[in-house]
Design a protein around this motif. Structure first.
Motif, mmCIF file in Angstrom:
data_model
loop_
_atom_site.group_PDB
_atom_site.id
_atom_site.type_symbol
_atom_site.label_atom_id
_atom_site.label_comp_id
_atom_site.label_asym_id
_atom_site.label_seq_id
_atom_site.Cartn_x
_atom_site.Cartn_y
_atom_site.Cartn_z
ATOM 1 N N SER A 262 51.397 88.647 26.637
ATOM 2 C CA SER A 262 52.648 88.712 25.872
ATOM 3 C C SER A 262 52.944 87.409 25.170
ATOM 4 N N ASN A 263 52.249 86.331 25.539
ATOM 5 C CA ASN A 263 52.489 85.028 24.927
ATOM 6 C C ASN A 263 51.214 84.566 24.239
ATOM 7 N N VAL A 264 51.329 84.152 22.986
ATOM 8 C CA VAL A 264 50.182 83.656 22.234
ATOM 9 C C VAL A 264 50.111 82.152 22.423
ATOM 10 N N PRO A 265 48.909 81.605 22.677
ATOM 11 C CA PRO A 265 48.799 80.159 22.891
ATOM 12 C C PRO A 265 49.085 79.399 21.601
ATOM 13 N N PRO A 266 49.416 78.110 21.704
ATOM 14 C CA PRO A 266 49.655 77.298 20.497
ATOM 15 C C PRO A 266 48.429 77.293 19.581
ATOM 16 N N ILE A 267 48.693 77.125 18.287
ATOM 17 C CA ILE A 267 47.637 77.171 17.278
ATOM 18 C C ILE A 267 47.385 75.762 16.762
ATOM 19 N N ALA A 268 46.102 75.360 16.731
ATOM 20 C CA ALA A 268 45.742 74.044 16.236
ATOM 21 C C ALA A 268 45.723 74.054 14.712
ATOM 22 N N VAL A 269 46.451 73.118 14.108
ATOM 23 C CA VAL A 269 46.491 72.971 12.658
ATOM 24 C C VAL A 269 46.065 71.540 12.357
ATOM 25 N N SER A 270 45.045 71.354 11.521
ATOM 26 C CA SER A 270 44.551 69.999 11.281
ATOM 27 C C SER A 270 44.103 69.852 9.843
ATOM 28 N N GLN A 271 44.302 68.670 9.287
ATOM 29 C CA GLN A 271 43.748 68.361 7.985
ATOM 30 C C GLN A 271 42.863 67.116 8.057
ATOM 31 N N SER A 272 42.620 66.653 9.294
ATOM 32 C CA SER A 272 41.831 65.430 9.408
ATOM 33 C C SER A 272 40.676 65.550 10.370
ATOM 34 N N VAL A 273 40.597 66.630 11.169
ATOM 35 C CA VAL A 273 39.501 66.745 12.122
ATOM 36 C C VAL A 273 38.917 68.141 12.062
ATOM 37 N N CYS A 274 37.674 68.245 12.490
ATOM 38 C CA CYS A 274 37.060 69.547 12.697
ATOM 39 C C CYS A 274 36.277 69.465 13.979
ATOM 40 N N ASP A 275 35.105 70.120 14.035
ATOM 41 C CA ASP A 275 34.384 70.109 15.295
ATOM 42 C C ASP A 275 33.453 68.919 15.433
ATOM 43 N N SER A 276 33.241 68.141 14.347
ATOM 44 C CA SER A 276 32.391 66.954 14.443
ATOM 45 C C SER A 276 32.834 65.934 13.412
ATOM 46 N N LEU A 277 32.539 64.657 13.696
ATOM 47 C CA LEU A 277 32.973 63.564 12.836
ATOM 48 C C LEU A 277 31.979 62.422 13.006
ATOM 49 N N VAL A 278 31.560 61.822 11.887
ATOM 50 C CA VAL A 278 30.619 60.706 11.917
ATOM 51 C C VAL A 278 31.342 59.470 11.423
ATOM 52 N N LEU A 279 31.287 58.366 12.200
ATOM 53 C CA LEU A 279 31.953 57.115 11.847
ATOM 54 C C LEU A 279 30.986 55.966 12.062
ATOM 55 N N CYS A 280 31.254 54.904 11.336
ATOM 56 C CA CYS A 280 30.492 53.677 11.523
ATOM 57 C C CYS A 280 31.276 52.725 12.410
ATOM 58 N N VAL A 281 30.538 51.823 13.040
ATOM 59 C CA VAL A 281 31.198 50.794 13.846
ATOM 60 C C VAL A 281 32.137 50.001 12.944
ATOM 61 N N GLY A 282 33.364 49.794 13.440
ATOM 62 C CA GLY A 282 34.352 49.042 12.674
ATOM 63 C C GLY A 282 35.163 49.875 11.719
ATOM 64 N N GLU A 283 34.847 51.161 11.561
ATOM 65 C CA GLU A 283 35.582 52.046 10.650
ATOM 66 C C GLU A 283 36.699 52.737 11.430
ATOM 67 N N THR A 284 37.922 52.458 11.051
ATOM 68 C CA THR A 284 39.075 53.009 11.760
ATOM 69 C C THR A 284 39.285 54.474 11.376
ATOM 70 N N ALA A 285 39.464 55.322 12.395
ATOM 71 C CA ALA A 285 39.696 56.746 12.175
ATOM 72 C C ALA A 285 41.070 57.124 12.711
ATOM 73 N N THR A 286 41.831 57.850 11.909
ATOM 74 C CA THR A 286 43.132 58.374 12.330
ATOM 75 C C THR A 286 43.041 59.892 12.346
ATOM 76 N N LEU A 287 43.290 60.484 13.496
ATOM 77 C CA LEU A 287 43.215 61.931 13.660
ATOM 78 C C LEU A 287 44.617 62.474 13.876
ATOM 79 N N GLU A 288 45.012 63.425 13.051
ATOM 80 C CA GLU A 288 46.330 64.055 13.186
ATOM 81 C C GLU A 288 46.124 65.554 13.383
ATOM 82 N N VAL A 289 46.681 66.087 14.472
ATOM 83 C CA VAL A 289 46.557 67.512 14.782
ATOM 84 C C VAL A 289 47.957 68.059 15.033
ATOM 85 N N THR A 290 48.235 69.207 14.439
ATOM 86 C CA THR A 290 49.508 69.893 14.657
ATOM 87 C C THR A 290 49.233 71.183 15.430
ATOM 88 N N PHE A 291 49.988 71.423 16.466
ATOM 89 C CA PHE A 291 49.919 72.672 17.230
ATOM 90 C C PHE A 291 51.211 73.438 16.995
#
Length: 948
Positions: A262-291
């Motif tokens: 009867s209850n639907v779980p929260p839904i992940a909404v994102s414009q900055s992450v997916c299932d994988s991410l490649v970064l270099c050392v020293g590269e700052t990453a900001t991840l924003e996720v909305t549920f």
């Protein structure tokens, strides 16, 4: 709503524009339009899958059209219902219960639409306004609406810059294209409009809002992410006010419709992450996720973890209908490799549901130079860091420990020590780098010079706090002679005055630093120590300085009680006792010294003033000390009249009349003195109470004479208590009547003229017995003709003489007698009893004794002629039971002519049925009756003559 006219027929556009709902369009500000015209930014991890050669057109250009029924090679579950086919509708949705051309969106939930809607609005792909593409795989359906416009009217394309691009993917729930266990994915590119003209929109906005979500069509199971009717980023959750369509840009919704709770779980909404991410050392990453909480009035709480990333942190975290969590990290060289970042969100529905979003992060790096390092004093000159990296080419960039850009020249006075990163690009995607670790050493600080003056009797003083400034700890001290001073405390009683040096040891490359503390000593004074002195009031004058303890020096000043000056000589006969202070003045910082001589005097012994005591012999013991006046000393002792020592408690019952002495010996310095006081004691005897009573016994009422026989010398006040509730006074005795039977105690209380009281209580002094009563019982009651002997018994136990009479004739003298009464005729007889008791008291009582003898008299003729004489034939009965009476009359032929059961009712000569008086002649009668006090009935028969 469903179209009422075929979209391909002429006139459809005219009909459709007439369906626009009434109402005012929303106000569109220039800022909202400017935001709507901007192209959405793209992140390095995009959910958008660009249609390629594997895609086909879902349908040609149209308005409100739908694809043919599309078979699905997998099963798609929508809240408990399984589907293997669907329709792709031009207006931004998939339906599973038939093609659907409704262009004005409704909110979810509703009981009509079985739908998955990435953007349900009035899409128009005519006039070159975009296309709808699809791709089917064994486990998924991809549908992309690419640069589609909105409906205006026939021949009137919308502004080409207001177009939308969005995508939906539905799967069998196992295809990884929808990650994290979902089976539906919504993805959004540029979103330029929300509403067509036929839905009340003006220039692409206002009117009935577009709907984003999924709906089972049963009014219960659904998911809604929002309703959009305006440009801009306004968004307050799925069920708040209508939202800005620009908020959807670059958003990615992943959720499941293959659930039945009867209850639907929260839904992940994102414009900055997916299932994988490649970064270099020293590269700052900001991840924003909305549920998002798909149901109204729910609160969602988010969290995120990345245990293997060295500096992963949550920057902000907001709970609510939409939970927004922002995290950040900058990979370090030690982070090279793969990591898992986990986002979770939990709602407060029933049951509580949790969603999880996992992101795999790969950290890469270029070449790594051997690290350099440098340690400087804060006072050293700035240093160029590049030469410290062997082989590093020029032209790269420096980043400081705080993540900010740096010039590469390290100034130890102003720059933050730590690791400085040098990065440069040499033909690889990730920069090569090297690090120089800088360390800064603070120069040694011995503080500022100090001064101190101590008294020779002062306490040890820590030297370190005497330095000015903020000296470093851990240094060493040198004594005035230049030798090490290890105690760190200056003790005036041990150490000499002079300059004490403090050396702060500098850490390489900084030098040592030195400061001094100059110490001066002042000599202390001695006022001796406190003491006490006690003298007798007759003592000779005393030198108080000699009475102090210790070794006081002369020359000080004495102050007596009440702060009055004193000569230092105490005269016990004239000076007040108390605290005398001796003060010796000193030079600072030595304090003035003082001592106190507390002087007391022992008092002269005092036994108080003489006293007298008079008590009765039965009085309580008396403390004779309380009988002395003048506040005597309480440490004395007592002598009785016989010279015996005792405690001063005099017991009148045992002590004789005489003189008792109280003797006090002086204490302390007055032990050579003595004082005596006397108490004269007189003991008065108790009265010897006696009385006589005459008579001692009798019957009620009884007159008693009571005579007081107490010796006359004791008679003062007398009080009699007579035992029957009455009392009287007087010492001459009394005469008293006792009205009621009983045993009475008499008490006489006598108080002597001296006030001594005693009493005599005689229990049972008077016995009053009840007067006799001539009462008796008799049986039988009543007597009858066959039971005419009556037995009489007197019932008074006090009587001893008895006399019985019947109608005045004596017939017995005992307590029980009998008498036989005549039984021929009934009658009543007076029986009297006379009694007398042992005190001569008498009584007489009489009773009437009935003797019942039944009587039946029946006449033998009567004349029923009406003259009032002998008109009725009537039996006369005495002492018979009226309930057992039967009187009958028969004629000579034996016929019953009269019958009665009532006593006193006779025959009047007529037949019982009435009529004339019967003929003259002889008639037979029968009478049945029951005498009283018998059990057998009697029947009598006879004849009577009726005479006319």
């Amino acid at each position: 709503m469903l179209a009422q006219v075929d979209p391909n027929e002429p006139g459809y556009d005219t009909w459709k524009i007439e369906q626009a709902p009434p109402g005012q369009p929303i106000v569109i500000t220039p800022e909202m339009l400017e935001e709507a015209m901007q192209e959405g930014a793209r992140s390095g991890c995009d959910c958008w899958i660009q249609p390629d050669g594997t895609y086909t057109l879902a349908m040609g250009p149209n308005d409100d059209g739908s694809s043919a029924l599309l078979p699905l090679p997998f099963t798609f579950q929508l809240y408990g219902n399984n589907y293997t086919s669907c329709h792709i509708n031009n207006n931004g949705n998939l339906t599973f219960n038939g093609a659907f051309g409704g262009f004005t969106a409704a909110g979810f939930p509703n009981g009509t639409n079985v739908m998955v809607a990435p953007f349900w609005a009035d899409v128009d792909t005519r006039f070159g306004q975009g296309q709808v593409w699809r791709k089917v795989t064994p486990t998924a359906l991809y549908v992309n609406w690419v640069n589609v416009g909105y409906y205006t009217a026939a021949g009137m394309p919308a502004n080409n810059y207001l177009v939308n691009s969005f995508q939906v993917i539905i799967t069998n729930g196992n295809d990884p294209v929808v990650p994290n266990g979902g089976n539906v994915s919504f993805c959004y590119g540029n979103m330029g409009w929300s509403t067509g003209n036929a839905s009340g929109g003006v220039n692409g906005f206002g009117g009935t809002p577009a709907t984003v979500g999924a709906n089972r069509g049963d009014g219960v199971n659904y998911m809604q992410f929002g309703r959009f009717d305006q440009p801009g980023m306004a968004y307050d959750g799925p069920f708040g006010a209508n939202d800005g369509v620009d908020w959807l840009e670059d958003k990615h919704f992943i959720f499941s419709t293959d659930i039945t709770t009867s209850n639907v779980p929260p839904i992940a909404v994102s414009q900055s992450v997916c299932d994988s991410l490649v970064l270099c050392v020293g590269e700052t990453a900001t991840l924003e996720v909305t549920f998002l909480a798909p149901e109204p009035n729910q609160t969602t709480v988010a969290n995120s973890t990345a245990p293997s990333l060295s500096n992963y942190q949550i920057v902000s975290n907001t709970s609510g209908v939409s939970a927004v969590i922002v995290t950040e990290f900058t990979p370090l060289p030690g982070d090279v490799g793969f990591h898992v970042v986990t986002f979770t969100a939990t709602d407060n529905g029933n049951p509580v549901m949790t969603s999880t979003l996992s992101v795999v992060v790969e950290v890469q790096q270029g070449d790594v130079l051997p690290p350099g390092e440098v340690t400087l004093c804060t006072t050293s000159a700035p240093v160029d860091l590049l030469p410290l990296l062997v082989g590093a080419p020029a032209g790269g960039t420096w980043t400081g420990p705080n993540g900010n850009n740096h010039s590469g020249t390290f100034n130890p006075a102003t720059d933050t020590p730590g690791e400085y990163l040098y990065a440069y690009i040499v033909g690889t995607e990730c920069a090569s780098y090297g690090t120089v670790t800088t360390a800064v050493v603070t120069p040694a600080n011995a503080g500022n010079n100090g001064n101190h003056i101590s008294c020779t009797t002062g306490p040890p003083v820590a030297l370190f706090p005497l330095l000015g400034g903020n000296p470093d700890g851990g240094g060493i001290w040198l004594a005035p002679n230049g030798q090490p001073f290890t105690s760190n405390f200056f003790d005036p009683a041990v150490h000499p005055a002079g300059n004490y040096s403090y050396v702060a040891i500098g850490a390489f490359p900084c030098p040592n630093d030195t400061s001094t503390v100059s110490v001066v000593l002042q000599q202390a004074v001695n006022a001796g120590e406190d003491a006490t002195l006690t003298v007798c009031v007759d003592a000779a004058p005393v030198d108080m300085l000699a009475a102090l303890a210790g070794t006081p020096q002369a020359g000080g000043e004495w102050t007596g009680p009440n702060n009055t000056p004193s000569t230092g000589i105490f005269n016990a006969a004239a000076d007040p006792v108390g605290a005398y202070t001796y003060m010796v003045s000193a030079v600072a910082p030595c304090p003035d010294q003082s001592s106190v001589l507390t002087i007391a005097t022992d008092p002269l012994p005092w036994a108080g003033n003489d006293g007298t005591v008079r008590r009765c012999a039965d009085a309580a013991p008396v403390n004779l000390f309380t009988q002395l006046a003048g506040a005597p000393n309480d440490w004395g002792f007592w002598l009785d009249p016989d010279g015996n020592v005792y405690d001063g408690w005099m017991d009148p019952a045992t002590e004789p009349t005489g003189t008792h002495l109280y003797i006090v010996v002086g204490i302390g310095s007055c032990a050579h003195l003595i004082d005596t006081a006397a108490v004269e004691v007189v003991i008065d005897p108790l009265p010897e109470v006696s009385f006589i009573v005459e008579p001692l016994a009798g019957c009620d009422p009884l007159e008693v004479t009571i005579t007081n026989t107490t010796p006359v010398e004791y008679l003062g006040v007398c009080q009699w208590v007579l035992g029957d509730g009455s009392a009287t006074g007087g010492c001459d005795g009394t005469v008293h009547w006792y009205q009621d039977p009983g045993s009475y105690a008499i008490n006489l209380t006598v108080t002597t003229p001296e006030g001594c009281t005693d009493n005599l209580l005689v229990p049972g002094a008077v016995l009053v017995e009840p007067a006799p009563e001539a009462t008796y019982l008799f049986s039988p009651d009543p007597g009858t003709e066959f039971n005419n002997t009556v037995y009489f018994t007197a019932d008074d136990p006090q009587a001893i003489l008895f006399e019985w009479t019947v109608d005045g004739v004596p017939f017995g003298t005992g307590p029980s007698v009998q008498y036989s009464f005549p039984n021929v005729m009934g009658g009543e007889y007076e029986v009297c009893l006379f009694v007398e008791d042992r005190y001569g008291c008498t009584d007489r009582q009489c009773k009437t004794i009935p003797i019942l003898v039944p009587l039946v008299a029946i006449p033998n003729a009567f004349t029923p002629d009406g003259d009032g004489l002998n008109d009725v034939f009537l039996p006369v009965t005495i002492d018979v039971d009226p309930k057992e009476h039967l009187f009958e009359v028969y004629d000579r032929w034996g016929q019953l002519v009269f019958s009665s059961t009532k006593v006193g009712e006779g025959w009047d000569g007529r037949h019982s049925s009435g009529g004339e008086i019967l003929p003259q002649g002889v008639y037979v009668w029968r009478l049945t009756y029951l005498p009283v006090f018998t059990s057998d009935k009697i029947e009598r028969r006879g004849t009577v003559t009726l005479i006319k």
